[in-house]
Design an enzyme around this catalytic site. Structure first.
Site, PDB file in Angstrom:
ATOM      1  N   SER A  15       0.844  -1.198   0.000  1.00  0.00           N
ATOM      2  CA  SER A  15       0.000   0.000   0.000  1.00  0.00           C
ATOM      3  C   SER A  15       0.874   1.240   0.000  1.00  0.00           C
ATOM      4  O   SER A  15       2.108   1.167   0.035  1.00  0.00           O
ATOM      5  CB  SER A  15      -0.925  -0.001   1.221  1.00  0.00           C
ATOM      6  OG  SER A  15      -0.160   0.135   2.408  1.00  0.00           O
ATOM      7  N   LYS A  16       0.214   2.413   0.014  1.00  0.00           N
ATOM      8  CA  LYS A  16       0.925   3.689  -0.030  1.00  0.00           C
ATOM      9  C   LYS A  16       1.882   3.854   1.150  1.00  0.00           C
ATOM     10  O   LYS A  16       2.898   4.537   1.034  1.00  0.00           O
ATOM     11  CB  LYS A  16      -0.087   4.844  -0.020  1.00  0.00           C
ATOM     12  CG  LYS A  16      -0.905   4.961  -1.299  1.00  0.00           C
ATOM     13  CD  LYS A  16      -0.064   5.511  -2.431  1.00  0.00           C
ATOM     14  CE  LYS A  16      -0.904   5.747  -3.682  1.00  0.00           C
ATOM     15  NZ  LYS A  16      -0.080   6.193  -4.806  1.00  0.00           N
ATOM     16  N   ARG A  17       1.547   3.238   2.276  1.00  0.00           N
ATOM     17  CA  ARG A  17       2.411   3.431   3.442  1.00  0.00           C
ATOM     18  C   ARG A  17       3.785   2.781   3.257  1.00  0.00           C
ATOM     19  O   ARG A  17       4.716   3.053   4.025  1.00  0.00           O
ATOM     20  CB  ARG A  17       1.733   2.888   4.699  1.00  0.00           C
ATOM     21  CG  ARG A  17       1.596   1.378   4.776  1.00  0.00           C
ATOM     22  CD  ARG A  17       0.829   0.970   6.022  1.00  0.00           C
ATOM     23  NE  ARG A  17       0.599  -0.460   6.089  1.00  0.00           N
ATOM     24  CZ  ARG A  17       1.439  -1.314   6.653  1.00  0.00           C
ATOM     25  NH1 ARG A  17       2.577  -0.873   7.186  1.00  0.00           N
ATOM     26  NH2 ARG A  17       1.156  -2.608   6.705  1.00  0.00           N
TER      27      ARG A  17
END
Length: 490
Positions: free
Chosen positions: A252-254
């Site tokens: 994911s973006k994290r």
């Protein structure tokens, strides 16, 4: 094997994610390896989620990676159109055949009915499957529903039994029909669901192999049921593993950049990203790690696609990009570096020929010490800007020493008389001075580097000196001597 036809079929609801890019790559490699066709199809029937700019970004991302397609929405082809929103009549026609043969039926259940059914099933410890309320409605009951203004969805009849998926990567996977309800193939607004549109398109576009992400494996039994109901031979299926983050969570973006456009913006080279994506879930069968596109095609064997999840490793990608920066033809690196240099305000967007000669020299000096094009621009600023700050650690180590200013001025004098003013001539002038002063080379070279670049590391000092030219070197050494004097006396 020219009958090989594969497709990449993204939905234009967002940017091109690296998972999608890898799927596209495996399809492209398969087509190029076996002399087949790579088809680009846009699955854009989810009208509420489509983004106008997403199609543009997907096409640009694929083109930037070098994944050229043989047929697609921008190219046309023998099975056009290649946007599902332009193929609605074909889906309606095939759905009509299923209705005529009694293999599909109209369902008038409303969302609140279905929600209530799901909650009841869950409360009873049963799977939340459709209860079949509309499965056997007669004509009179259907007319009554429609008189109330209810718009029906269309469901495929799922009979008891099982469906076996013969996956070319995972082997046989068995799905029991007791876990699959009569699923919707056309929504109440007349738009086909993914299952029907995908099957109809793959058949009419003569797709021979469906290579897609593992998450679609659970969709495959439903699609095989549709192939059977429509009387068509299904393609071969290959489901590639997921890409997981280093902590084995869903990427994911994290976890940092995950979209192709982000990697492009961050200064990664397309060949490096393509090379990296190929190694996410595929092995060449030897120890090689760096491949050109042509070498990837030659080495690609679909049986070497792994079943287990691939782990995303930004360090590996960064290392690969550094290899590409070092080894690509200089002209290609310069061409790709120019937007980053211009974006940093270091060069004009369209440099003149005489400026290009200097830019080429600078890029060639810097590229062996950086990992990305963005890093290259950041590491080259002192070649283009005379105003820069000195690294604090360098000032403390070199400019605060007693006699630092005098040493810099002696170095300046040596460079002023260096002939010729090139790498060899300037190095000789410095080596002669070092011998005359009876000091170690680093005693003079390190503060000179700091004076000329503001940094303590970088390309070879005399490469820098020759590139900057005599006057800029003399000006910078004089300025640094002034600073060293002020530091000494403060």
């Amino acid at each position: 094997m020219s009958s090989i036809r594969v497709r990449f079929a993204p939905s234009p609801t967002g940017s091109l994610h690296i998972g999608g890019a890898r799927t596209a790559l495996f399809n492209w490699l398969f087509a190029r390896k076996y002399g087949g066709s790579f088809v680009l199809r846009l699955e854009d029937t989810d009208l509420g989620r489509n983004l106008p700019e997403a199609e543009k970004h997907i096409l640009e991302g694929l083109a930037w990676l070098g994944l050229d397609w043989d047929e697609g929405p921008d190219k046309g082809g023998p099975h056009a159109p290649y946007r599902q929103s332009d193929r609605l009549d074909l889906y309606r026609k095939e759905a009509g055949r299923l209705i005529e043969r009694g293999l599909a039926y109209s369902c008038y259940c409303q969302p609140e009915d279905l929600t209530r059914d799901r909650e009841k099933a869950q409360a009873e410890g049963k799977p939340p499957l459709y209860c079949g309320r509309c499965r056997d409605l007669d004509e009179k009951a259907r007319r009554e529903k429609e008189a109330l203004g209810l718009k029906p969805a269309l469901r495929l009849r799922v009979e008891p039994g099982q469906t076996v998926v013969d996956d070319l990567i995972r082997g046989q996977v068995v799905f029991l029909h007791e876990t699959i309800d009569d699923f919707i193939i056309v929504k109440s607004n007349g738009v086909p669901t993914y299952h029907l549109a995908c099957v109809v398109d793959d058949h009419h576009m003569a797709i021979s192999h469906v290579i897609r992400a593992e998450e679609h494996l659970s969709n495959t039994p439903k699609q095989l049921m549709l192939y059977k109901a429509l009387g068509w031979e299904p393609p071969a299926f290959m489901h590639v593993s997921m890409i997981l983050a280093p902590d084995r969570a869903k990427l994911s973006k994290r976890h940092g950049a995950t979209g192709v456009e982000e990697f492009r913006r961050d200064g990664f080279l397309p060949g490096a990203l393509l090379n990296y994506l190929a190694l996410l879930g595929w092995s060449p069968g030897d120890e090689r790690e760096v491949f050109s596109r042509e070498e990837l095609v030659a080495a690609f064997m679909p049986e070497n696609i792994t079943k287990h999840a691939a782990i995303y490793d930004l360090q590996k990608l960064t290392w690969l990009c550094a290899q590409y920066l070092r080894n690509l033809p200089l002209d290609e690196v310069v061409e790709r570096a120019l937007p980053f240099l211009a974006g940093a305000g270091l060069v004009p967007e369209n440099p003149a020929p005489e400026e290009m000669a200097y830019i080429r020299k600078v890029v060639d000096l810097v590229r062996t010490r950086v990992h990305t094009l963005a890093e290259l621009a950041g590491s080259a600023d002192y070649f283009f800007k005379d105003e820069f700050s000195y690294e604090d650690k360098g000032v403390r180590k070199y400019f605060q020493k007693p006699g630092a200013a005098d040493l810099l001025l002696k170095g300046r004098e040596a460079l002023a008389g260096a002939e010729p003013f090139d790498e060899a001539g300037t190095e000789k002038a410095y080596r002669d001075l070092i011998a005359e002063l009876n000091i170690s080379g680093g005693t003079l070279i390190h503060p000179t580097r700091l004076a000329l670049t503001g940094r303590t590391v970088g390309p070879g000092l005399f490469d820098i000196v020759a590139a900057l030219g005599r006057q800029r070197c003399l000006d910078r050494l004089a300025k640094a001597a002034e600073m060293a004097t002020s530091v000494e006396t403060s």
